[in-house]
Write an enzyme that holds these catalytic residues in place. Structure first.
Site, mmCIF file in Angstrom:
data_model
loop_
_atom_site.group_PDB
_atom_site.id
_atom_site.type_symbol
_atom_site.label_atom_id
_atom_site.label_comp_id
_atom_site.label_asym_id
_atom_site.label_seq_id
_atom_site.Cartn_x
_atom_site.Cartn_y
_atom_site.Cartn_z
ATOM 1 N N LYS A 1 -6.763 -49.129 45.427
ATOM 2 C CA LYS A 1 -5.297 -49.128 45.536
ATOM 3 C C LYS A 1 -5.018 -49.379 47.110
ATOM 4 C CE LYS A 1 -3.737 -47.686 40.977
ATOM 5 N NZ LYS A 1 -5.216 -47.248 40.383
ATOM 6 N N SER B 1 -14.002 -50.430 40.700
ATOM 7 C CA SER B 1 -12.743 -50.179 41.296
ATOM 8 C C SER B 1 -12.399 -48.746 41.894
ATOM 9 C CB SER B 1 -11.713 -50.590 40.138
ATOM 10 O OG SER B 1 -11.908 -49.528 39.098
ATOM 11 N N GLU C 1 6.039 -45.083 42.568
ATOM 12 C CA GLU C 1 5.569 -44.326 41.250
ATOM 13 C C GLU C 1 4.055 -44.149 41.231
ATOM 14 O OE1 GLU C 1 5.478 -47.613 41.804
ATOM 15 O OE2 GLU C 1 3.806 -48.046 40.879
HETATM 16 C C1 LIG Z 1 -5.184 -47.580 39.128
HETATM 17 C C2 LIG Z 1 -6.668 -47.740 38.590
HETATM 18 C C3 LIG Z 1 -7.001 -49.097 37.974
HETATM 19 C C4 LIG Z 1 -5.893 -49.765 37.183
HETATM 20 O O1 LIG Z 1 -5.049 -50.509 37.916
HETATM 21 P P1 LIG Z 1 -5.328 -51.962 37.937
HETATM 22 O O2 LIG Z 1 -3.821 -52.384 38.748
HETATM 23 O O3 LIG Z 1 -5.282 -52.469 36.640
HETATM 24 O O4 LIG Z 1 -6.458 -52.281 38.911
HETATM 25 C C5 LIG Z 1 -8.340 -49.266 37.683
HETATM 26 N N1 LIG Z 1 -9.446 -48.579 38.400
HETATM 27 C C6 LIG Z 1 -8.913 -47.645 39.255
HETATM 28 C C7 LIG Z 1 -10.091 -46.683 40.039
HETATM 29 C C8 LIG Z 1 -7.701 -47.163 39.402
HETATM 30 O O5 LIG Z 1 -7.395 -46.056 40.243
#
Ligand SMILES: *Cc1c(COP(=O)(O)O)cnc(C)c1O
Length: 407
Positions: free
Chosen positions: A96, A391, A118
């Site tokens: 993010k 992610s 948000e």
């Molecule tokens: C917020 C988040 C997601 C989901 O958000 P996307 O916009 O679909 O990437 C996925 N993995 C993690 C670790 C997150 O913090």
């Protein structure tokens, strides 16, 4: 349905990918969104902006992230080589920050002194509060009351970072209500306020702009896999909430038709509406998403027979949302990308397996990608590879998993 294969996935000037995307907003936001679009288009071509962003991503966020060869997961799968793109190693623990860093520079460029955002679980709120602290900008985060309760630690983190967290008591008191409040604030305060949206969602230009800021993931991964293995991977695998980490990995490979793009949605506890967040449900039961508008964009939205937005469930807060970014809707309908459902139970299995075999505790969102990656790799020869987008890290989820285990 698109007839020709996609070699390119760019929105038209009104922000549509086919019928998806666009701008379904109150009249007062049209001019500010135009201004934002113009500023972003100029910034992305401006060498000074690019240099400033690159420096921030490198020195503050921790880019480039490694592409790690997961040998024990690979051996467990018994097929193609599994690589992990380590977005979990970034500052604040997830992808993010890539988007927050890009947008905060844009806010500064536009002379805005106040930033609003948000947040659901709090991850995007923390990333936004972080970059606002760095640049001394006022930061206001909207968060549903239910999420404030569930994510008390993240609320405190945001406050430590100097942000004001406003609790939203409307609706189901979760992410979509927080987005509504942010949009309302923006309408009122647009002269001095920048709205830093957290995923590849919302009205144009957000889905496009967020994708551009997240595409650094795929650009790095492409270079890294070519230098590690000498050829392209057979598949890219990523979880999909709003869709930003997935589109960030996928986008630089869209033209490589031989690379499968696989998105994982939250299958939750079951197939019926309310028990999952799988917008691309196969439609054989009552649980599927339908085309509709939510929060300013046309996409697939989970809704009931009367068109009311459905409640959703996922073990991971980041995937627990009733709509999906419009570019994913387009890639889904055109057949370029595939979307599978992964249950809570299977995500937990992936969480444990990745911790045990690789010494990496992934976020529960990310954990949705582990078991599907093993299945995909198993079908492929050893000389090939697949990339999983890691992610985020799982520190935030350890308590939740411990509580589940104790039950
Ligand atoms: C917020 C988040 C997601 C989901 O958000 P996307 O916009 O679909 O990437 C996925 N993995 C993690 C670790 C997150 O913090």
């Amino acid at each position: 349905m698109q007839k020709t294969p996609i070699t390119k996935s760019e929105p038209d000037e009104r922000g549509y990918w086919g019928k998806f995307g666009g701008r379904y907003v109150p009249e007062t936001l049209v001019a500010p969104l135009d201004e934002l679009t113009n500023e972003f288009m100029r910034a992305r071509m401006d060498p000074d902006f690019r240099e400033e962003l690159n420096q921030l991503l490198r020195d503050y966020c921790g880019r480039p992230t490694p592409l790690f060869h997961a040998e024990r997961l690979t051996a467990h799968a018994g097929g193609a080589q599994i690589y992990l793109k380590r977005e979990d190693l970034l500052h604040t623990g997830a992808h993010k920050i890539n988007n927050a860093a890009g947008q905060v520079l844009l806010a500064r460029r536009m002379g805005k002194r106040r930033v609003i955002a948000e947040t659901g679980a709090g991850q995007h709120g923390v990333a936004t509060a972080t970059v606002c602290a760095l640049f001394g900008l006022r930061c206001v985060i909207y968060m549903g009351a239910e999420d404030v309760r569930r994510q008390a630690l993240n609320v405190f983190r945001m406050q430590l970072l100097g942000a004001e967290v406003i609790t939203v008591n409307a609706g189901t008191r979760t992410l979509k209500d927080a987005i509504n409040e942010s949009l309302r604030d923006w309408v009122t305060n647009v002269h001095d306020t920048y709205y830093l949206l957290g995923s590849a969602l919302g009205p144009h230009p957000y889905p496009f702009m967020v994708r551009e800021f997240q595409s650094i993931i795929g650009r790095e991964a492409r270079e890294q896999i070519l230098s590690a293995s000498g050829k392209l991977p057979r598949a890219l695998i990523a979880c999909v909430g709003g869709g930003s980490n997935a589109i960030g990995l996928f986008h630089p490979f869209l033209k490589d038709e031989e690379v499968r793009l696989i998105g994982l949605e939250a299958g939750g506890r079951g197939d019926s509406l309310g028990q999952h967040a799988a917008r691309f449900h196969d439609g054989t039961t009552s649980g599927g998403g339908q085309i509709g508008v939510l929060q300013g964009t046309m996409s697939y939205v989970l809704q009931d027979a009367n068109g009311q937005i459905a409640t959703t469930h996922s073990i991971s807060a980041g995937l627990d949302y009733s709509a999906i970014g419009p570019e994913h809707a387009f890639l889904h309908d055109s057949g370029r990308a595939e979307y599978l459902r992964v249950s809570d139970a299977e995500a937990l299995e992936g969480f444990r397996l990745c911790a045990k075999l690789e010494g990496i505790i992934p976020a529960l969102e990310t954990s949705h990608a582990v078991m599907p990656a093993i299945r995909v790799a198993r079908e492929l020869p050893r000389g090939d590879s697949v990339i999983v987008n890691l992610s985020g890290r799982g520190d935030k989820d350890v308590q939740l998993v411990a509580d589940l285990q104790a039950q």
